[in-house]
Structures are given as C-alpha cells and as structure tokens.
Design a protein around this motif. Structure first.
Motif, PDB file in Angstrom:
ATOM      1  N   PRO A  49      20.774  14.097  -1.534  1.00 19.97           N
ATOM      2  CA  PRO A  49      20.286  14.652  -0.263  1.00 19.97           C
ATOM      3  C   PRO A  49      18.821  15.074  -0.394  1.00 19.97           C
ATOM      4  N   GLY A  50      18.020  14.652   0.556  1.00 22.43           N
ATOM      5  CA  GLY A  50      16.599  14.990   0.530  1.00 22.43           C
ATOM      6  C   GLY A  50      15.721  13.945  -0.115  1.00 22.43           C
ATOM      7  N   ASP A  51      16.326  12.980  -0.835  1.00 21.57           N
ATOM      8  CA  ASP A  51      15.535  11.898  -1.428  1.00 21.57           C
ATOM      9  C   ASP A  51      15.084  10.921  -0.356  1.00 21.57           C
ATOM     10  N   LEU A  52      13.925  10.329  -0.559  1.00 21.69           N
ATOM     11  CA  LEU A  52      13.444   9.241   0.292  1.00 21.69           C
ATOM     12  C   LEU A  52      13.736   7.938  -0.438  1.00 21.69           C
ATOM     13  N   ASN A 104      13.747  -3.333   4.495  1.00 19.42           N
ATOM     14  CA  ASN A 104      13.219  -2.851   5.781  1.00 19.42           C
ATOM     15  C   ASN A 104      13.538  -1.379   6.031  1.00 19.42           C
ATOM     16  N   SER A 105      13.597  -0.591   4.970  1.00 19.94           N
ATOM     17  CA  SER A 105      13.879   0.834   5.135  1.00 19.94           C
ATOM     18  C   SER A 105      12.693   1.544   5.778  1.00 19.94           C
ATOM     19  N   GLU A 106      12.976   2.577   6.553  1.00 16.50           N
ATOM     20  CA  GLU A 106      11.940   3.356   7.219  1.00 16.50           C
ATOM     21  C   GLU A 106      11.237   4.267   6.207  1.00 16.50           C
ATOM     22  N   ASP A 107       9.935   4.418   6.369  1.00 13.73           N
ATOM     23  CA  ASP A 107       9.158   5.308   5.506  1.00 13.73           C
ATOM     24  C   ASP A 107       8.426   6.313   6.390  1.00 13.73           C
ATOM     25  N   PRO A 108       9.090   7.430   6.701  1.00 14.29           N
ATOM     26  CA  PRO A 108       8.481   8.400   7.623  1.00 14.29           C
ATOM     27  C   PRO A 108       7.254   9.095   7.051  1.00 14.29           C
ATOM     28  N   ALA A 109       7.044   8.994   5.733  1.00 15.82           N
ATOM     29  CA  ALA A 109       5.905   9.669   5.122  1.00 15.82           C
ATOM     30  C   ALA A 109       4.621   8.845   5.195  1.00 15.82           C
ATOM     31  N   VAL A 134       0.838  -1.199   0.000  1.00 13.95           N
ATOM     32  CA  VAL A 134       0.000   0.000   0.000  1.00 13.95           C
ATOM     33  C   VAL A 134       0.875   1.251   0.000  1.00 13.95           C
ATOM     34  N   ALA A 135       1.922   1.267   0.834  1.00 12.49           N
ATOM     35  CA  ALA A 135       2.808   2.436   0.892  1.00 12.49           C
ATOM     36  C   ALA A 135       3.474   2.680  -0.460  1.00 12.49           C
ATOM     37  N   TRP A 136       3.922   1.614  -1.110  1.00  8.19           N
ATOM     38  CA  TRP A 136       4.560   1.731  -2.429  1.00  8.19           C
ATOM     39  C   TRP A 136       3.617   2.437  -3.399  1.00  8.19           C
ATOM     40  N   PHE A 137       2.367   1.994  -3.426  1.00 11.38           N
ATOM     41  CA  PHE A 137       1.400   2.592  -4.357  1.00 11.38           C
ATOM     42  C   PHE A 137       1.001   4.003  -3.945  1.00 11.38           C
ATOM     43  N   ALA A 138       0.996   4.277  -2.658  1.00 10.22           N
ATOM     44  CA  ALA A 138       0.689   5.640  -2.226  1.00 10.22           C
ATOM     45  C   ALA A 138       1.727   6.618  -2.759  1.00 10.22           C
ATOM     46  N   HIS A 139       2.997   6.246  -2.691  1.00  8.69           N
ATOM     47  CA  HIS A 139       4.056   7.100  -3.251  1.00  8.69           C
ATOM     48  C   HIS A 139       3.932   7.197  -4.770  1.00  8.69           C
ATOM     49  N   ALA A 140       3.665   6.070  -5.416  1.00 12.29           N
ATOM     50  CA  ALA A 140       3.546   6.078  -6.880  1.00 12.29           C
ATOM     51  C   ALA A 140       2.392   6.968  -7.331  1.00 12.29           C
TER      52      ALA A 140
END
Length: 203
Positions: A145-148, A154-159, A12-18
């Motif tokens: 710098p600044g990229d998510l 297992n990377s963190e997704d603060p957004a 779901v997070a992947w698609f939210a960013h996409a």
C-alpha cells in the motif's frame, strides 16, 4: 517506493524516478510483451515511433524476464541504429553520445538475453547522465500500500509532469512528452539531469 521494470532505452519518466531515488528495478518479474521491456519510443519526423527489440517466444506465458532470449534473425539492431541516426543526427549532442551507444547495435549476438542487453544499456545511460544505477531486485517485489507500481503495461504515473525541452523536430511537430531518455540526452546533453529533476511532482 516506486517499482520500475527493467526497460529498453527507458523513458524520461523512468529516469526521473530513478534519479529521485526511493525506487527499485524489478528483475524478478515476468516478461510483459508490447511493453517498455523491449520497446522504446523515439521521435521521428512524422512524430513518435516505436523501436522493438525482437525476442524469442514472446507469447510464452509467465516467462521470467531473466530467461527471455534475444532473436537476431530480423536484424533489429541494424534497424534501430539506422533509425536513431536518421532521427537524431541533427540534434545538438548526437555526435557526442553516439560513439557510446553505437557498439550496442554493432555486435550481433553479444547478448543472449534481453535482461542483460537492457541492463548493459541502462548502465551506459546512467554513466552518460552522471547518475547512479538505481537499486535492483533479483526476486519479484510485491507492491505494498502506498507504492507506485509502474510495472503493468500502460500504467498511470500521477507523479510525472512532462518538462518541455527543444526536440529535434520542434520546428514541425508539437512537443512529444515522455519519449526514451535518449531523446532528452541528444537534445540537452549535460543539462538533461536538470530537466529530469523538474519532471516529478514535489521535486
């Protein structure tokens, strides 16, 4: 910008960013074993469970994602489709979307490489959600710098903020956040995009 890996039945997070945009899917990276590149999480009666696509030579170091070959010897397609039917046949939109996805699990050997299989499934999921395919890069994208960067395992997704919806086993298990987007699709159907839009901070 958000850097995404090519994934199997992405989350779901992947698609939210996409859906939000300002992202790129990196097709030029190396394969990361035990990651979403060949693993998806769905909801079973006892809680979340992983579906893993079998690949050949998974332990080979620094293997380009584009060169990873599928291994059909363990009948993972049959196992995955059986799990999807068993877990989601009672969900509101399973019968509507199942015919669009089932062919990917019935044609053994139709795809030689993991990247081609993932990409074909991604194209179908984007079409079902009514959203454009996110931009792709055939060469490795270095994070600035600044990229998510969501490519490391297992990377963190603060957004990401999990937006609850009624899941298929909500009467017996607590809400499980950030499963494969098919969990959302089978539960919410055409309303899935509205849920995705509420899953990122600032959206």
């Amino acid at each position: 910008m958000t850097l995404l890996p090519l994934a199997y039945l992405p989350s779901v997070a992947w698609f939210a960013h996409a859906l939000r945009g300002d992202c790129v899917v990196d097709l030029g990276e190396h394969f990361v074993k035990r990651s979403e590149r060949n693993r998806a999480r769905i909801l079973a009666p006892d809680g979340p469970m992983d579906l893993t696509v079998q690949v050949a030579h998974a332990d080979r170091p620094r293997q380009p994602m584009r060169s990873v070959r599928l291994d059909y010897s363990k009948r993972w397609q049959h196992q995955h489709w059986g799990a999807l039917v068993a877990c989601y046949k009672a969900s509101p939109y399973f019968e509507h979307y199942a015919p669009e996805l089932e062919p990917f699990y019935r044609r053994e050997g139709a795809f030689e490489r993991l990247a081609d299989f993932d990409l074909a499934l991604l194209e179908r999921l984007c079409a079902l959600l009514g959203m454009p395919l996110p931009p792709m890069s055939d060469t490795y994208v270095a994070a600035r710098p600044g990229d998510l960067d969501l490519r490391p395992r297992n990377s963190e997704d603060p957004a990401f903020i999990a937006e609850p919806y009624v899941q298929v086993f909500s009467d017996r298990t607590p809400f499980a956040p950030d499963l494969s987007v098919i969990d959302l699709l089978f539960a919410e159907g055409p309303a899935s995009v509205s849920v995705l839009r509420r899953c990122l901070r600032g959206c």
